[in-house]
Design a protein around this motif. Sequence first.
Motif, short mmCIF file in Angstrom:
data_model
loop_
_atom_site.label_atom_id
_atom_site.label_comp_id
_atom_site.label_asym_id
_atom_site.label_seq_id
_atom_site.Cartn_x
_atom_site.Cartn_y
_atom_site.Cartn_z
N LEU A 173 -10.75 -5.02 0.70
CA LEU A 173 -9.44 -5.62 0.96
C LEU A 173 -9.08 -6.66 -0.09
O LEU A 173 -7.98 -6.64 -0.65
N ILE A 224 0.83 -1.21 0.00
CA ILE A 224 0.00 0.00 0.00
C ILE A 224 0.87 1.26 0.00
O ILE A 224 0.61 2.22 -0.72
N MET A 229 -4.89 1.30 -5.74
CA MET A 229 -5.11 2.30 -4.70
C MET A 229 -6.46 2.98 -4.85
O MET A 229 -6.97 3.58 -3.91
N LEU A 269 -12.15 2.10 1.52
CA LEU A 269 -11.60 2.09 2.87
C LEU A 269 -11.46 3.49 3.46
O LEU A 269 -11.33 3.63 4.68
N PHE A 300 -8.68 1.27 -2.43
CA PHE A 300 -8.35 1.68 -1.06
C PHE A 300 -8.96 3.05 -0.76
O PHE A 300 -9.61 3.24 0.28
N MET A 341 -8.65 -5.18 -3.69
CA MET A 341 -7.38 -4.57 -4.09
C MET A 341 -6.58 -5.53 -4.98
O MET A 341 -5.93 -5.11 -5.93
#
Length: 464
Positions: free
Chosen positions: A106, A43, A307, A314, A310, A109
């Motif tokens: 999760l 990440i 990303m 998230l 993410f 990704m």
Amino acid sequence: MEFLNSLVNGINSFVWGPAMLVLILGTGFFLMLLLRFMPLRRIGTGFAMIWSGRHRGDASHGEISPFEALMTCLAATVGTGNIAGVATAIAVGGPGALFWMWCTALVGMATKYSEVVVAVHFREKDARGEHAGGPMYAIKNGLGKKWVWLGVAFAIFGGFAGFGIGNMVQVNSMALALQSTFSIPLWVTGVVTMVLIGMVILGGIKRIGMVAASLVPFMCVAYVLAGLVVLAVNVERIPDALDLIFTHAFSPVAATGGFAGATVMAAIRFGVARGVFSNEAGLGSAGIAQAAGTSTDAVQAGLIGMMGTFIDTLIICSITGLAIVCSGVWDSGQSGAALSAAAFEASMPGVGGAVLTVALVIFAFTTILGWSYYGEKCWEFLLGAKSTVPYRLIWVVAIPFGAVTQLDFAWLLADTLNGLMAIPNLISLLLLSPLIVKLTKAYFQRRREAGSAASGGREAAVTQ
């Protein structure tokens, strides 16, 4: 019409039913295991590459910079799903739906990383000399002629889904929100949006990338800051909110207030479905934009592309979900954007609803931009580069109709087609997974060798 509605409802129930959710989550988890959890471990590398990819670089490798490609992807994914979609998941599935949304992100990704890698690896140049990629090209060039029908199916689903999920549904949400909050007539929103979108997309991917790179970071940061204000106002409720989320991810929610109650299956179904709807991991759309980027390595593009999931889920979806649960309005019986607006208004009386409306409008506007490019490439794959200008004109003209039309059936059909996009994409990822692992290993091996060579050179210089 009633028969058609029932038919599409039945297909939609399958598309977003248990089998599809298992396929989406299962594929993501399988890819994550094959990659040895690399997307989670890298990440930090992904964020670093986003920063270093701000410049366009060699035009022979793409039309826009890797950063602009990511912002175009985020323009398409950060939309009404982050506001209305998250709220709907919680309203129907309970607070536990947010947990399953996180799980989707999760493993997503790994899915997003993989679909970008194959999209960039198998991209090609079209008749205008521009780069074209995505699941349809990965299938055609990676799996061979006998699988071309699968790429055609993806392009058909994506080409039609775009007009609903990425165009008319988005402007309809904008128009209704502006009418409710600021009393702006629906047709005014439609006409103004048509003009603004037309000024951007008629300039092609370079102009879309430039606008996305300017607008998306601002809107994401501004929304997160507004959400943090809501959380700060309700800071003492955060522990209880997290307890609700984790508890009801695995246990049913009893009826309370205006909330009708929810099973664990409902939490899983709506958490996963709305998560995929928001971040599009598994749909294959991100690879279409990333293929236009100037990344010289498919794995680099994949690290940047992952990303998007993410950031979208998230970070941004989490802000919306936590704001709804912490503010205590999740069981009010409201749903969609109205529930999110109630959460912001409860925490910021007098301005919260307006802030949420402005965010929804900007999110929806950028989604129309991003999806215009996705649809364009789908139709180009089916009909050739000659379809580009007519497609852009039809896309722009459709906008005002979306603003003033009742879209219940259009939303259902677009949602169904959106989900159907995942099937060809996920099949191709499973079949191409050995190549994805091979490219990934080769890339990081080159990085290690380059790092060792640089370290050896510094040591030699010191000894001299």
